[in-house]
Write an enzyme that holds these catalytic residues in place. Structure first.
Site, PDB file in Angstrom:
ATOM      1  N   ASN A   1       0.869  -1.177   0.000  1.00  0.00           N
ATOM      2  CA  ASN A   1       0.000   0.000   0.000  1.00  0.00           C
ATOM      3  C   ASN A   1       0.903   1.224   0.000  1.00  0.00           C
ATOM      4  O   ASN A   1       1.492   1.565   1.023  1.00  0.00           O
ATOM      5  CB  ASN A   1      -0.891  -0.039   1.257  1.00  0.00           C
ATOM      6  N   TRP A   2       1.009   1.847  -1.162  1.00  0.00           N
ATOM      7  CA  TRP A   2       1.938   2.982  -1.294  1.00  0.00           C
ATOM      8  C   TRP A   2       1.388   4.246  -0.631  1.00  0.00           C
ATOM      9  O   TRP A   2       2.102   5.234  -0.524  1.00  0.00           O
ATOM     10  CB  TRP A   2       2.239   3.259  -2.772  1.00  0.00           C
ATOM     11  N   LYS A   3       0.125   4.229  -0.256  1.00  0.00           N
ATOM     12  CA  LYS A   3      -0.527   5.415   0.337  1.00  0.00           C
ATOM     13  C   LYS A   3      -0.294   6.628  -0.579  1.00  0.00           C
ATOM     14  O   LYS A   3      -0.248   6.460  -1.799  1.00  0.00           O
ATOM     15  CB  LYS A   3      -0.028   5.631   1.772  1.00  0.00           C
TER      16      LYS A   3
ATOM     17  N   HIS B   1      -9.514   1.192   5.220  1.00  0.00           N
ATOM     18  CA  HIS B   1      -8.224   1.387   5.894  1.00  0.00           C
ATOM     19  C   HIS B   1      -8.423   2.324   7.079  1.00  0.00           C
ATOM     20  O   HIS B   1      -9.230   3.253   7.013  1.00  0.00           O
ATOM     21  CB  HIS B   1      -7.205   1.970   4.906  1.00  0.00           C
TER      22      HIS B   1
ATOM     23  N   GLU C   1      -6.785   4.732   8.105  1.00  0.00           N
ATOM     24  CA  GLU C   1      -6.584   6.160   7.792  1.00  0.00           C
ATOM     25  C   GLU C   1      -7.846   6.748   7.165  1.00  0.00           C
ATOM     26  O   GLU C   1      -8.170   7.917   7.367  1.00  0.00           O
ATOM     27  CB  GLU C   1      -5.358   6.319   6.872  1.00  0.00           C
TER      28      GLU C   1
ATOM     29  N   GLU D   1      -4.986  -4.785  10.794  1.00  0.00           N
ATOM     30  CA  GLU D   1      -3.964  -3.758  10.962  1.00  0.00           C
ATOM     31  C   GLU D   1      -4.208  -3.032  12.278  1.00  0.00           C
ATOM     32  O   GLU D   1      -5.016  -2.099  12.335  1.00  0.00           O
ATOM     33  CB  GLU D   1      -4.034  -2.742   9.809  1.00  0.00           C
TER      34      GLU D   1
ATOM     35  N   GLY E   1       2.927   2.433  10.735  1.00  0.00           N
ATOM     36  CA  GLY E   1       3.883   3.522  10.540  1.00  0.00           C
ATOM     37  C   GLY E   1       4.632   3.918  11.813  1.00  0.00           C
ATOM     38  O   GLY E   1       5.290   4.950  11.859  1.00  0.00           O
TER      39      GLY E   1
ATOM     40  N   SER F   1       3.815  -1.986  10.294  1.00  0.00           N
ATOM     41  CA  SER F   1       5.275  -2.071  10.433  1.00  0.00           C
ATOM     42  C   SER F   1       5.843  -3.443  10.077  1.00  0.00           C
ATOM     43  O   SER F   1       6.808  -3.903  10.688  1.00  0.00           O
ATOM     44  CB  SER F   1       5.708  -1.645  11.853  1.00  0.00           C
TER      45      SER F   1
ATOM     46  N   GLY G   1       3.005  -0.962   4.196  1.00  0.00           N
ATOM     47  CA  GLY G   1       3.055   0.457   3.850  1.00  0.00           C
ATOM     48  C   GLY G   1       4.484   0.882   3.573  1.00  0.00           C
ATOM     49  O   GLY G   1       5.012   0.682   2.478  1.00  0.00           O
ATOM     50  N   GLY G   2       5.139   1.458   4.586  1.00  0.00           N
ATOM     51  CA  GLY G   2       6.490   2.020   4.431  1.00  0.00           C
ATOM     52  C   GLY G   2       7.467   1.115   3.696  1.00  0.00           C
ATOM     53  O   GLY G   2       8.161   1.565   2.771  1.00  0.00           O
TER      54      GLY G   2
HETATM   55  P1  13P Z   1       3.240   0.481   7.625  1.00  0.00           P
HETATM   56  O1  13P Z   1       3.752  -0.784   7.003  1.00  0.00           O
HETATM   57  O2  13P Z   1       3.944   1.708   7.124  1.00  0.00           O
HETATM   58  O3  13P Z   1       3.173   0.391   9.110  1.00  0.00           O
HETATM   59  O4  13P Z   1       1.714   0.661   7.108  1.00  0.00           O
HETATM   60  C1  13P Z   1       0.839  -0.395   7.236  1.00  0.00           C
HETATM   61  C2  13P Z   1      -0.397  -0.054   6.496  1.00  0.00           C
HETATM   62  O5  13P Z   1      -1.151   0.820   6.886  1.00  0.00           O
HETATM   63  C3  13P Z   1      -0.684  -0.795   5.251  1.00  0.00           C
HETATM   64  O6  13P Z   1      -1.970  -0.562   4.825  1.00  0.00           O
END
Ligand code: 13P
Length: 255
Positions: free
Chosen positions: A9-11, A95, A97, A167, A173, A213, A234-235
């Site tokens: 997930n590149w956000k 998600h 967020e 999650e 993050g 993470s 994500g990251g």
């Molecule tokens: P991180 O891997 O950056 O913690 O993000 C997880 C995430 O929200 C994937 O959707």
């Protein structure tokens, strides 16, 4: 056996040209292997460029969100039909967020899940508790509410492509990862909820991804848990070497 799904997930990161470069990196790493499914979910502006990079490869394309209606006066929104047109196979829904910053409710997320399933898009429905909720012992209740609400009215015959992502919000993050045991406990609860809400067959076949993470250093021990069927990253999905290392861990465990 459930095949691992490793999804990035590149956000809100990377422009179309950087996105295409990263997608090319992943495509060449994945090559012809099919033991693990790999999916990348770029922002909408990079979707077409990434679609071209993954075309003909074993890497799947996913979106980070969509609107439940097929078309109409919804400024700024994207529909399932538009995503299918770009050969998108997956869509992340609910998600944390989006729940937090855009006030998405379980009812609205449920509409999207239904549209995705009816449009031949596989929803990756995200659920998870905040730190405050975990510390006050509400994890099971929060996850149950989100699963029951997000999947309300969905029958076994419709749940073919369904994917769930657990999650924990406090792990996203932050560099804090749920221990493999903590994650496994919630994954097993989710699987049992799928059994009671839909049916046992769907519970057994639905992939439940862990997100929060996840990185090369902890992927192996998380993915080794019985009910963890992949990762939503994500990251660590923003760099070819770190994302590919997680894919590699999944390939090793599948051998
Ligand atoms: P991180 O891997 O950056 O913690 O993000 C997880 C995430 O929200 C994937 O959707």
């Amino acid at each position: 056996m459930r095949k691992f799904l490793i999804a990035g997930n590149w956000k809100m990161n990377l422009n179309a040209s950087d996105g295409a470069d990263l997608a090319n990196d992943v495509v060449s790493f994945v090559g012809k292997q099919t033991s693990v499914n790999v999916c990348i979910c770029p922002p909408f502006t990079s979707m077409e460029a990434v679609a071209k990079s993954v075309e003909g490869s074993n890497v799947l394309l996913g979106a980070q969100n969509m609107h439940p209606e097929a078309s109409g006066a919804y400024t700024g929104e994207i529909s399932a039909v538009m995503l299918r047109h770009l050969f998108c196979s997956h869509v992340i829904l609910g998600h944390s967020e989006r729940r937090e910053y855009f006030k998405e409710s379980d009812a609205f997320i449920n509409e999207k899940v239904k549209t995705a399933l009816n449009s031949n898009l596989k929803p990756i429905l995200c659920v998870g508790e905040t730190l405050e909720q975990r510390e006050s012992g509400q994890t099971s209740e929060i996850v149950r509410t989100q699963i029951q609400g997000g999947l309300s009215g969905i029958l076994g015959s419709q749940a073919d492509g369904l994917v769930i992502a657990y999650e924990p919000v406090w792990a996203i993050g932050t560099g804090k990862t749920a221990t493999p045991e903590m994650a496994q406990e919630v994954h097993a609860e989710i699987r049992s909820l799928l059994g009671s809400q839909i049916n046992e067959e769907v519970a057994n076949r639905t992939r439940i991804l862990y997100g929060g993470s996840m990185k090369a250093e902890n992927a192996m021990e998380l993915l080794a848990q019985e009910d963890i069927d992949g990762g939503l990253i994500g990251g660590a999905s923003l760099k070819g070497n770190s994302f590919n290392a997680i894919i590699e861990a999944a390939i090793e465990l599948s051998a």
